[in-house]
Design a protein around this motif. Structure first.
Motif, PDB file in Angstrom:
ATOM      1  N   LEU A   1      42.129  29.733  44.812  1.00 44.17           N
ATOM      2  CA  LEU A   1      41.424  29.842  45.479  1.00 44.17           C
ATOM      3  C   LEU A   1      41.737  29.199  46.726  1.00 44.17           C
ATOM      4  N   GLY A   2      41.716  29.501  47.893  1.00 44.15           N
ATOM      5  CA  GLY A   2      41.799  28.724  48.997  1.00 44.15           C
ATOM      6  C   GLY A   2      42.688  28.415  50.046  1.00 44.15           C
ATOM      7  N   THR A   3      43.851  29.138  48.579  1.00 45.55           N
ATOM      8  CA  THR A   3      45.416  28.939  49.666  1.00 45.55           C
ATOM      9  C   THR A   3      45.855  29.889  50.519  1.00 45.55           C
ATOM     10  N   PHE A   4      44.858  31.495  50.593  1.00 49.63           N
ATOM     11  CA  PHE A   4      45.020  32.289  51.646  1.00 49.63           C
ATOM     12  C   PHE A   4      43.478  32.841  52.028  1.00 49.63           C
TER      13      PHE A   4
ATOM     14  N   SER B   1      34.693  22.248  56.417  1.00 48.55           N
ATOM     15  CA  SER B   1      34.113  22.972  55.865  1.00 48.55           C
ATOM     16  C   SER B   1      35.010  24.164  56.240  1.00 48.55           C
ATOM     17  N   TYR B   2      35.484  25.473  55.975  1.00 47.04           N
ATOM     18  CA  TYR B   2      35.818  26.486  56.277  1.00 47.04           C
ATOM     19  C   TYR B   2      35.138  27.422  56.915  1.00 47.04           C
ATOM     20  N   PRO B   3      36.065  27.413  58.162  1.00 47.43           N
ATOM     21  CA  PRO B   3      37.027  28.051  58.744  1.00 47.43           C
ATOM     22  C   PRO B   3      37.346  26.551  59.552  1.00 47.43           C
ATOM     23  N   TYR B   4      36.822  25.926  59.431  1.00 48.27           N
ATOM     24  CA  TYR B   4      37.301  24.132  60.145  1.00 48.27           C
ATOM     25  C   TYR B   4      37.443  24.552  61.237  1.00 48.27           C
TER      26      TYR B   4
ATOM     27  N   ALA C   1      46.959  26.978  56.869  1.00 48.41           N
ATOM     28  CA  ALA C   1      47.338  25.654  57.049  1.00 48.41           C
ATOM     29  C   ALA C   1      46.637  24.309  56.379  1.00 48.41           C
ATOM     30  N   LEU C   2      45.729  24.499  56.239  1.00 47.72           N
ATOM     31  CA  LEU C   2      44.788  23.279  55.590  1.00 47.72           C
ATOM     32  C   LEU C   2      44.056  23.856  54.370  1.00 47.72           C
ATOM     33  N   GLY C   3      43.439  22.630  53.241  1.00 44.69           N
ATOM     34  CA  GLY C   3      42.737  23.153  51.800  1.00 44.69           C
ATOM     35  C   GLY C   3      42.711  24.003  51.237  1.00 44.69           C
ATOM     36  N   GLN C   4      44.704  23.898  51.370  1.00 35.06           N
ATOM     37  CA  GLN C   4      45.099  24.203  50.172  1.00 35.06           C
ATOM     38  C   GLN C   4      46.694  23.119  49.510  1.00 35.06           C
ATOM     39  N   THR C   5      47.661  23.465  48.713  1.00 35.04           N
ATOM     40  CA  THR C   5      47.903  22.488  48.674  1.00 35.04           C
ATOM     41  C   THR C   5      49.874  22.967  47.397  1.00 35.04           C
ATOM     42  N   SER C   6      49.997  24.195  48.354  1.00 33.43           N
ATOM     43  CA  SER C   6      50.826  24.957  47.635  1.00 33.43           C
ATOM     44  C   SER C   6      51.981  24.863  47.996  1.00 33.43           C
ATOM     45  N   PHE C   7      51.764  24.973  49.766  1.00 34.53           N
ATOM     46  CA  PHE C   7      52.806  25.104  51.430  1.00 34.53           C
ATOM     47  C   PHE C   7      52.535  24.302  52.475  1.00 34.53           C
ATOM     48  N   ASP C   8      53.554  23.621  52.384  1.00 35.90           N
ATOM     49  CA  ASP C   8      53.606  22.788  53.199  1.00 35.90           C
ATOM     50  C   ASP C   8      53.868  22.512  55.078  1.00 35.90           C
ATOM     51  N   PHE C   9      52.819  22.694  56.112  1.00 35.70           N
ATOM     52  CA  PHE C   9      53.006  23.033  57.055  1.00 35.70           C
ATOM     53  C   PHE C   9      53.097  21.639  58.544  1.00 35.70           C
ATOM     54  N   GLY C  10      53.604  20.395  57.517  1.00 33.07           N
ATOM     55  CA  GLY C  10      53.332  19.510  58.434  1.00 33.07           C
ATOM     56  C   GLY C  10      52.235  18.752  59.124  1.00 33.07           C
ATOM     57  N   THR C  11      51.206  19.377  58.424  1.00 38.71           N
ATOM     58  CA  THR C  11      49.928  19.287  59.613  1.00 38.71           C
ATOM     59  C   THR C  11      49.566  17.022  59.811  1.00 38.71           C
ATOM     60  N   ASP C  12      49.383  15.896  60.488  1.00 39.29           N
ATOM     61  CA  ASP C  12      49.078  15.552  60.733  1.00 39.29           C
ATOM     62  C   ASP C  12      47.626  14.793  60.112  1.00 39.29           C
ATOM     63  N   ASP C  13      47.239  13.893  60.313  1.00 38.94           N
ATOM     64  CA  ASP C  13      45.685  13.091  60.433  1.00 38.94           C
ATOM     65  C   ASP C  13      44.385  14.565  60.833  1.00 38.94           C
TER      66      ASP C  13
ATOM     67  N   THR D   1      38.503  22.959  48.061  1.00 38.22           N
ATOM     68  CA  THR D   1      39.670  22.121  47.298  1.00 38.22           C
ATOM     69  C   THR D   1      40.287  21.421  48.513  1.00 38.22           C
ATOM     70  N   SER D   2      40.609  21.317  49.581  1.00 40.47           N
ATOM     71  CA  SER D   2      41.391  20.372  50.285  1.00 40.47           C
ATOM     72  C   SER D   2      41.280  18.806  49.991  1.00 40.47           C
ATOM     73  N   SER D   3      41.988  17.936  49.833  1.00 43.43           N
ATOM     74  CA  SER D   3      42.572  16.937  49.854  1.00 43.43           C
ATOM     75  C   SER D   3      42.469  16.176  51.366  1.00 43.43           C
ATOM     76  N   ASN D   4      42.012  14.257  51.226  1.00 44.15           N
ATOM     77  CA  ASN D   4      42.350  13.985  52.244  1.00 44.15           C
ATOM     78  C   ASN D   4      43.067  13.140  52.487  1.00 44.15           C
ATOM     79  N   THR D   5      44.486  13.729  51.447  1.00 47.38           N
ATOM     80  CA  THR D   5      45.304  12.926  52.642  1.00 47.38           C
ATOM     81  C   THR D   5      46.505  13.712  53.585  1.00 47.38           C
ATOM     82  N   SER D   6      46.904  12.269  54.119  1.00 47.41           N
ATOM     83  CA  SER D   6      48.231  13.523  55.702  1.00 47.41           C
ATOM     84  C   SER D   6      49.313  13.592  54.600  1.00 47.41           C
ATOM     85  N   THR D   7      49.540  14.274  55.224  1.00 44.66           N
ATOM     86  CA  THR D   7      51.164  14.798  54.957  1.00 44.66           C
ATOM     87  C   THR D   7      52.495  13.993  54.650  1.00 44.66           C
TER      88      THR D   7
END
Length: 371
Positions: A318-321, A359-362, A222-234, A61-67
């Motif tokens: 699903l995918g957040t945790f 793909s997970y787990p990256y 940290a990745l693949g979810q959109t509920s929390f922002d960990f400030g990761t870059d590209d 479910t991850s997006s490909n946009t930057s923080t």
């Protein structure tokens, strides 16, 4: 041959809540107190307000946009660095069962003029006796996103890196989970550590979450979810409070510097057990170097039976945790540690090796070799 180039609790808030700054990553184990405690952040539970950067996964479910608020240039045009995309020669293993002869004299020492770095990146790998050693300062050799940023209040700075890995790694039938206080799962050639888990977690209700501390039962990805922002870059990386820039997923800027493409396997680092790590592409037949290259996928899938104790999927998809994922043998190309045995350009007789995947787990969360 000398070669250049080459990681508060929050409650359900109203729309007018003030966003505070955070950073927390490292171990997903709830029984470890994360040493990365820092300013904590309140996070809106609704997924449409998150700006978390994600991996380039096409299977989750991850997006490909930057923080949001992060400006990242993955062009690899670091001032003064040598682009090794042409004529990369990593060497070939001298003997079966050993990694000696492969990247045993990798050295990089160039100034990184990325706006958030402005420091010299140094990494020095050597093979001596039975050990492969790394001395580095943890500064990346590629362009990075902006740090601090709204999701990560930390500044990239030098950290002392001194590690030693075996030149004769031995695969076992057991796994060792690493990350956070348990140590890095490995290092990319540029001396930047791999630490794919986070210290964020939620309780069963989902109303009490923290991006540091690992106090809840549900470990936030940290990745693949959109509920929390960990400030990761590209580069799927961010910064710990001690200044350590580190990767949670595919190190895109470094892969570019190494000439990574669909026409070659790209060796990008070494795992803590001494086995090599490759990026994205591998042979379609693991035992045949003449077979076509393909995108290698992990073998984790979203759970089908969601625990009744889990925070609501209507709030946290699903995918957040981490607990939302389970290893399903044969569903992808790799084992539970994101590795497999096979031939590679540097190891024509075959070796166990890991992959950074879209793909997970990256990145691998565990290792299969003796430590």
């Amino acid at each position: 041959m000398k070669q250049g180039s080459i990681v508060h609790n929050i409650s359900v808030l109203t729309a007018s809540a003030t966003m505070l700054m955070l950073a927390g990553c490292g171990s997903s184990s709830s029984d470890n107190t994360q040493a990365e405690s820092t300013t904590q952040q309140s996070v809106n539970n609704t997924a449409d307000t998150s700006t978390s950067s994600s991996s380039n996964s096409t299977s989750d479910t991850s997006s490909n946009t930057s923080t949001s608020g992060t400006s990242t240039d993955n062009s690899g045009d670091t001032s003064g660095s040598t682009d090794s995309s042409d004529d990369v020669d990593n060497g070939t293993a001298a003997t079966s069962g050993s990694t000696d002869g492969v990247l045993c004299d990798y050295f990089y020492n160039e100034f990184n003029d990325s706006a958030s770095v402005q420091a010299t990146s140094n990494a020095d790998w050597n093979c001596t006796g039975s050990a492969r050693t790394l001395t580095a300062n943890g500064i990346p050799d590629h362009q990075t996103g902006t740090f601090p940023n709204p999701g990560n209040p930390n500044t990239i700075s030098e950290t002392s890196v001194s590690i030693s890995y075996s030149l004769t790694p031995t695969k076992t039938e057991t796994t060792s989970t690493l990350g956070g206080p348990r140590g890095a799962t490995g290092y990319v050639l540029n001396g930047v550590k791999i630490d794919a888990n986070t210290a964020g977690s939620c309780d069963d209700s989902g109303n009490d979450c923290s991006l540091v501390g690992n106090t809840g039962n549900w470990s936030i990805e940290a990745l693949g979810q959109t509920s929390f922002d960990f400030g990761t870059d590209d580069n799927n990386a961010h910064v710990q409070p001690d200044g350590s820039y580190h990767y949670h997923g595919m190190p895109e800027g470094f892969v570019t510097l190494r000439g990574g493409s669909d026409s070659t396997m790209t060796l990008i680092g070494w795992a803590a057990d001494g086995f090599p790590i490759y990026a994205r592409y591998g042979y379609s037949d693991a035992d045949d170097a003449q077979s076509a290259l393909k995108v290698i996928t992990g073998s984790y899938q979203l759970v089908e039976n969601v625990s009744s104790n889990r925070p609501s999927t209507s709030v946290y998809a699903l995918g957040t945790f981490a607990q939302d994922w389970e290893y399903v043998a044969g569903s992808g190309d790799l084992d539970e540690c994101n590795g497999r045995f096979g031939v590679t350009p540097e190891f024509p007789e075959g070796i166990y090796h890991y992959y950074a995947t879209d793909s997970y787990p990256y990145f691998q969360r565990c290792v299969k070799g003796e430590l």
